[in-house]
Write a protein that holds these residues in place. Structure first.
Motif, mmCIF file in Angstrom:
data_model
loop_
_atom_site.group_PDB
_atom_site.id
_atom_site.type_symbol
_atom_site.label_atom_id
_atom_site.label_comp_id
_atom_site.label_asym_id
_atom_site.label_seq_id
_atom_site.Cartn_x
_atom_site.Cartn_y
_atom_site.Cartn_z
ATOM 1 N N UNK A 24 0.819 -1.219 0.000
ATOM 2 C CA UNK A 24 0.000 0.000 0.000
ATOM 3 C C UNK A 24 0.852 1.269 0.000
ATOM 4 N N UNK A 25 2.122 1.132 0.385
ATOM 5 C CA UNK A 25 2.976 2.316 0.483
ATOM 6 C C UNK A 25 4.184 2.277 -0.453
ATOM 7 N N UNK A 26 4.420 1.127 -1.097
ATOM 8 C CA UNK A 26 5.508 0.995 -2.065
ATOM 9 C C UNK A 26 4.982 0.321 -3.324
ATOM 10 N N UNK A 27 5.560 0.598 -4.483
ATOM 11 C CA UNK A 27 5.301 -0.251 -5.651
ATOM 12 C C UNK A 27 5.706 -1.683 -5.304
ATOM 13 N N UNK A 28 4.902 -2.681 -5.670
ATOM 14 C CA UNK A 28 5.094 -4.054 -5.171
ATOM 15 C C UNK A 28 6.493 -4.631 -5.387
ATOM 16 N N UNK A 29 7.006 -4.580 -6.608
ATOM 17 C CA UNK A 29 8.322 -5.171 -6.867
ATOM 18 C C UNK A 29 9.421 -4.359 -6.187
ATOM 19 N N UNK A 70 14.979 -17.938 -7.374
ATOM 20 C CA UNK A 70 14.249 -17.977 -6.104
ATOM 21 C C UNK A 70 13.840 -16.600 -5.604
ATOM 22 N N UNK A 71 14.589 -15.582 -5.973
ATOM 23 C CA UNK A 71 14.297 -14.240 -5.470
ATOM 24 C C UNK A 71 13.740 -13.334 -6.566
ATOM 25 N N UNK A 72 14.466 -13.182 -7.672
ATOM 26 C CA UNK A 72 14.030 -12.243 -8.713
ATOM 27 C C UNK A 72 12.774 -12.728 -9.431
ATOM 28 N N UNK A 73 12.877 -13.827 -10.153
ATOM 29 C CA UNK A 73 11.738 -14.290 -10.952
ATOM 30 C C UNK A 73 10.552 -14.651 -10.071
ATOM 31 N N UNK A 74 10.805 -15.327 -8.962
ATOM 32 C CA UNK A 74 9.747 -15.760 -8.053
ATOM 33 C C UNK A 74 8.871 -14.589 -7.620
ATOM 34 N N UNK A 75 9.499 -13.498 -7.179
ATOM 35 C CA UNK A 75 8.735 -12.359 -6.688
ATOM 36 C C UNK A 75 8.068 -11.573 -7.809
ATOM 37 N N UNK A 76 8.734 -11.430 -8.952
ATOM 38 C CA UNK A 76 8.113 -10.731 -10.080
ATOM 39 C C UNK A 76 6.878 -11.481 -10.557
ATOM 40 N N UNK A 81 1.083 -11.590 -11.138
ATOM 41 C CA UNK A 81 -0.123 -12.425 -11.034
ATOM 42 C C UNK A 81 -1.177 -11.772 -10.152
ATOM 43 N N UNK A 82 -0.732 -11.129 -9.078
ATOM 44 C CA UNK A 82 -1.674 -10.500 -8.151
ATOM 45 C C UNK A 82 -2.489 -9.381 -8.804
ATOM 46 N N UNK A 83 -1.974 -8.835 -9.908
ATOM 47 C CA UNK A 83 -2.702 -7.780 -10.607
ATOM 48 C C UNK A 83 -3.877 -8.319 -11.421
ATOM 49 N N UNK A 84 -3.917 -9.655 -11.635
ATOM 50 C CA UNK A 84 -4.926 -10.232 -12.514
ATOM 51 C C UNK A 84 -5.763 -11.330 -11.863
ATOM 52 N N UNK A 85 -5.239 -11.970 -10.820
ATOM 53 C CA UNK A 85 -5.997 -13.018 -10.127
ATOM 54 C C UNK A 85 -5.937 -12.751 -8.629
ATOM 55 N N UNK A 86 -6.760 -13.459 -7.870
ATOM 56 C CA UNK A 86 -6.875 -13.199 -6.432
ATOM 57 C C UNK A 86 -5.609 -13.608 -5.683
ATOM 58 N N UNK A 146 1.510 -18.115 -14.878
ATOM 59 C CA UNK A 146 2.660 -17.345 -14.386
ATOM 60 C C UNK A 146 2.876 -17.584 -12.896
ATOM 61 N N UNK A 147 1.774 -17.587 -12.119
ATOM 62 C CA UNK A 147 1.887 -17.859 -10.683
ATOM 63 C C UNK A 147 2.418 -19.266 -10.441
ATOM 64 N N UNK A 148 1.959 -20.224 -11.257
ATOM 65 C CA UNK A 148 2.421 -21.605 -11.126
ATOM 66 C C UNK A 148 3.911 -21.707 -11.445
#
Length: 298
Positions: A24-29, A70-76, A81-86, A146-148
């Motif tokens: 809510x206070x930072x851009x997600x990535x 584990x860090x870069x691709x995983x979090x991106x 995905x959160x922008x399009x699915x729950x 993408x989430x999978x």
């Protein structure tokens, strides 16, 4: 080890609440980049204090690869995905990781073969997550894929750790993979994100929790557990993380907690119990047979 795993699940589970507030206070990535940069700084300081040597060229290339997976691709992948699915569907697909890790371990790691009981426990646990999160697939099929994929890259990184980095210092590994991953996240954020950061005392608190506890400490614990336990046993226990996240959301964010969610949580815990109980028995039996075989030779 079970107590340490439960502690890890509590840290990562509550981190769902912290990440939701932080987004809510930072851009997600960018929030993820700050989080892992802080974690890397803490761990680099620890390696300096403990005089842990620099990694060799052989280890360093695997550290960087794991950081990017584990860090870069995983979090991106999660944030997009959160922008399009729950959030519920995203977390379920992400924490299907035990299934992929167990399948990879079955083929690439000796003595970590899948059994019927172990497979049943994994599937029951993932089924419980689907129930608990009350999942509904939408029309956007690429977002769930993408989430999978985040689960696949997490599992692949764990296999690399167990296969290529056996015996390495877990603090050294976590430090360098986290540093490499944070750089990748910053590169993505500066290239594609355009939101603003809103700094405050609470924003700093979100970063301190996610960076020090949710990243530095948690990933050192995860690497340590993964080095000591079967991949399937370690990974299936992580299904407790979204359960803790769901309960934390109910307690701290006033999110709904329904009867169907509680039923799903029951199936998750049942799956975790099945894999851990059968896995323990199998490991103990294998060790006993091995020791008997050695006695017979002498």
């Amino acid at each position: 080890m079970n107590g340490l795993m439960l502690f890890l699940c509590m840290i990562w589970g509550f981190n769902f609440v912290v990440m939701k507030l932080g987004n809510d206070v930072f851009p997600p990535v960018l929030f993820a980049a700050y989080r892992f940069l802080l974690g890397a700084i803490v761990l680099f300081s620890l390696t300096f204090i403990k005089k842990i040597s620099l990694p060799g060229k052989r280890e360093l290339k695997w550290y960087i690869l794991c950081g990017l997976l584990q860090t870069t691709y995983f979090n991106i992948a999660i944030q997009i995905s959160l922008n399009y699915i729950s959030a519920g569907l995203t977390s379920v697909l992400t924490y299907s990781m035990p299934l992929f890790l167990s399948l990879m371990a079955h083929y690439f790691i000796p003595l970590e073969k899948l059994t019927a009981s172990k497979t049943s426990g994994i599937l029951i646990g993932i089924f419980g997550l689907f129930i608990a999160m009350n999942i509904h697939f939408g029309e956007t099929i690429w977002a769930p894929i993408l989430a999978l994929s985040s689960a696949v890259t997490w599992a692949l990184s764990s296999i690399i750790f167990k296969k290529k980095l056996r015996g390495c210092d877990t603090v050294q590994f976590t430090t360098w993979q986290m540093g490499a991953g944070a750089l990748g996240l910053f590169l993505y954020s500066f290239s594609f994100e355009h939101g603003q950061s809103h700094w405050s005392l609470m924003a700093v608190g979100y970063l301190l929790y996610s960076g020090i506890l949710g990243s530095a400490l948690a990933f050192v614990i995860w690497s340590h557990i993964l080095s000591k336990m079967e991949a399937s046993k370690a990974s299936i226990s992580l299904l407790i993380v979204p359960v803790v996240g769901t309960l934390s959301g109910f307690l701290f964010l006033k999110e709904n907690l329904t009867a169907i969610t509680l039923l799903g949580i029951f199936f998750v815990l049942l799956g975790v119990w099945l894999v851990n109980s059968t896995g323990f028995s199998l490991t103990r039996l294998q060790k006993s047979l091995f020791l008997l075989g050695k006695k017979d030779k002498y």
